[in-house]
Design an enzyme around this catalytic site. Structure first.
Site: not given
Length: 695
Positions: A380-382, A533-534, A561, A580, A584
């Protein structure tokens, strides 16, 4: 899901009849299905430990008065009236106290016609026991009591270590839970009152004095201090806390005084959540342990077949006599899985210790083993690869103005602003050690930016709308900078002093410094890295290009996802998902291995197989390296333990007798014991594994 039950492996362990006897005669599956897992494993561990200690002490006279060992080691012990009965009497006691539990545990295997480890152990100790008793009646046979007792002692040790390995994390956290104080100082309108921690509720304000333990999870409302979170994160360096920061129940306050607003109590706290996760981990069984059990089953049939063939061959060759029985006994005893019984429990025990030391909580031991073979890890990015908050990522200035000078002016103007951009500019100045001058006449210009006076000059900070209001054109260098930043979906703000445009700042979600090392390290391990990512395609591509990520899934809705994970799995790839947040959770569940980064309190953690307590993506690489090292040790031990039997059984059967090499039962037993030592030493070498990362 793809090919496995997410928390139980491929179909889970085979069903075994229920049972829970004091002697520990329950199978692995029974142990996993009893109600009080933690207490049960602790009870079995103590039972096996007690039987191992007692049996070992009782074995000492047997070893001392063994003529075989006296001859080999060149020592003697004084004889006395009746000393000839020491060996048989003590050996019978050891067999009854330490050996009979294995016979009882073999009953379900025999009943289900699925011989395994317990059947093989039972066969070996029973044959050794019967052969040794026969030596009392027929003194021409060599006594075999010393091997019988050492056989039982080693098997008890292996079972004790196995029980300890599945309970160790839980017991460590039990000790951790004891750090939570019994009482807390709740702040009221009249001062403070001492109340039981169980009486605290969400929203209560408590006083945490210097050196005291935090009573429950919460947010710092006032005060500054350093808090020791080593028992949760494994990091020895205290963590600075100030208003707005989270604190975890059970951690120890430093020299400052804190007022904490309680956010979670009881079963909702971080510690309680971790305890639940560890209990679930106790229910999962290592795939390699299952392989060891199956290997023991195969070895049982090999040993029986070899014993039958040996008996027939020697009877045909020499006629039936005591030497034929000795050959058969040697084959059956040497087949006992000394090393096989310790091969996996020893590695798992050390693996558990290393994982806990590095802040890894393993809910599913199969997932820990699978991590070594991952093809793709999806991040996940953020909040995982990035900080999850805006920061200054680039600065462009006009000629004659340095970046530090521009940042100093901007930070001065933004000193009194609560806007997210203002916070990012101030933090960038702090990171560079810049102390901005004092600004006066601060004013927020709605929708455009802010204005203040610094050293008698009027300074503006704001976006493109500010420039329109001030009717200022953007210099070519800043225009190019702004256009490039826009392509990367970065926010641009400008610095204007007395009407002169001085600099432009690009802001974006800041990439963690560790993320660069994570991607490089995973590539070195031959693992692809993907990002989910969104965010927009432009933002995702900018981050991916910066990090060198292989695959990007952008503009993905939370509910979609898991479909992206499925796409990778449809390419026959073993996929891990690292996240996190609550969003997710579906992807974590869909992935072959779900890895949650964080303290372990949200839905993401409940959906994961492995929890990395520290909020550090580098731990993903540590996990993979530990998995590879552990699996390698397990395989080495299994190959040695099983391979040794493949070599030793024919030797015990007498295939080299024509050239004068013939093993006695005692020599065969000695060689088998040496194989156990080699397995134990090899397992200990796992402690020397270098995870090879700088935090």
């Amino acid at each position: 899901m793809t090919g496995r039950d997410h928390h139980g492996g491929p179909g889970g362990p085979p069903h075994q009849p229920d049972g829970n006897r004091e002697d520990g005669s329950t199978t692995h599956a029974e142990q996993a299905h009893d109600g009080d897992h933690g207490g049960m494993h602790a009870g079995h561990e103590q039972m096996f430990r007690r039987r191992f200690v007692v049996s070992t002490l009782l074995s000492i006279p047997v070893l001392l008065y063994s003529e075989t060992l006296q001859t080999w080691l060149g020592f003697t012990v004084p004889a006395f009236t009746g000393s000839e009965w020491l060996n048989p009497v003590f050996a019978v006691i050891v067999f009854g106290y330490g050996g009979v539990p294995f016979l009882r545990m073999a009953v379900p295997e025999v009943r289900d016609r699925a011989p395994g480890m317990m059947t093989l152990i039972s066969m070996a100790i029973t044959v050794a026991f019967g052969y040794s008793l026969a030596s009392v009646v027929f003194p021409t046979q060599s006594a075999f009591f010393w091997e019988l007792v050492t056989l039982i002692d080693i098997m008890l040790l292996g079972h004790w270590l196995e029980m300890r390995s599945v309970r160790r994390a839980s017991s460590a956290l039990d000790e951790l839970a004891k750090l939570i104080p019994d009482t807390a100082e709740r702040i009221t309108d009249d001062g403070t009152e001492e109340v039981p921690v169980s009486d605290l509720g969400e929203g209560d304000l408590v006083l945490v004095r210097p050196g005291a333990s935090v009573p429950a999870d919460g947010l710092v409302e006032t005060g500054d201090s350093d808090v020791n979170e080593a028992m949760i994160t494994g990091e020895s360096t205290p963590v600075g806390k100030e208003p707005g920061d989270e604190v975890i129940g059970g951690t120890v306050n430093g020299d400052g005084s804190l007022r904490v607003r309680i956010a979670a109590t009881g079963d909702e706290t971080t510690l309680a959540g971790i305890m639940r996760l560890v209990e679930e981990a106790q229910q999962s069984q290592s795939r390699t342990q299952l392989l060891a059990d199956r290997a023991a089953g195969w070895l049982f049939y090999v040993a029986v077949a070899a014993a039958i063939v040996t008996g027939i061959a020697w009877t045909v060759a020499t006629a039936f006599d005591a030497s034929v029985i000795e050959r058969v006994v040697t084959v059956l005893v040497i087949a006992c899985p000394h090393a096989l019984g310790l091969a996996i429990p020893l590695v798992v025990a050390i693996n558990t210790s290393l994982a806990a030391r590095n802040g890894m909580l393993v809910r599913d031991r199969i997932a820990m083993e699978q991590a070594r073979a991952l093809d793709v890890i999806v991040f996940d990015k953020t909040g995982t690869l990035t900080e999850g908050e805006q920061g200054v990522v680039a600065i462009e200035t006009v000629e004659g103005v340095t970046e530090d000078e521009a940042l100093e002016l901007a930070a001065a103007v933004e000193a009194d602003s609560e806007h997210m951009i203002a916070g990012a500019i101030r933090e960038a100045a702090d990171d560079r050690g810049i102390t901005p001058p004092r600004a006066t006449d601060f004013e927020a210009i709605k929708g455009r930016g802010v204005r203040a006076r610094v050293d008698g000059q009027t300074v503006h900070v704001g976006g493109p709308n500010l420039l329109s209001t001030l009717e200022r054109e953007v210099p070519s260098t800043l225009q190019t900078f702004a256009e490039q930043s826009g392509k990367n979906a970065r926010t641009v703000v400008y610095l204007v002093r007395d009407g002169e445009l001085l600099a432009a700042f690009a802001l974006a979600d800041v990439i963690r410094e560790e993320s660069y090392r994570v991607v490089d390290a995973l590539h070195d391990l031959g693992i692809e890295v993907a990002m989910l990512t969104g965010d927009s395609e432009a933002v995702a591509t900018a981050v991916a290009d910066d990090l060198g990520i292989d695959t990007v899934f952008a503009e993905v809705l939370p509910e979609d996802k898991d479909e992206k994970i499925q796409e990778l799995q449809d390419q026959d790839k073993l996929v891990a998902m690292v996240g996190d947040g609550v969003n997710d959770a579906p992807a974590l569940t869909r992935a072959d291995i779900g890895i949650a980064i964080g303290s372990g309190t949200d839905v993401a953690v409940q959906s994961a197989d492995i929890i990395l307590v520290q909020n550090n993506p580098l731990d993903v690489v540590r996990l993979v390296r530990l998995s590879k090292a552990s699996y390698r040790k397990m395989q080495e031990n299994l190959v040695w333990a099983a391979g040794y039997n493949v070599f030793a059984i024919p030797l015990a059967a007498g295939v080299l007798a024509p050239i004068g090499i013939l093993l006695s039962p005692a020599v065969g037993a000695l060689l088998m014991s040496l194989s156990t030592v080699i397995v134990a030493i090899n397992a200990q070498l796992l402690r020397r594994v270098d995870l090879g990362l700088i935090a």
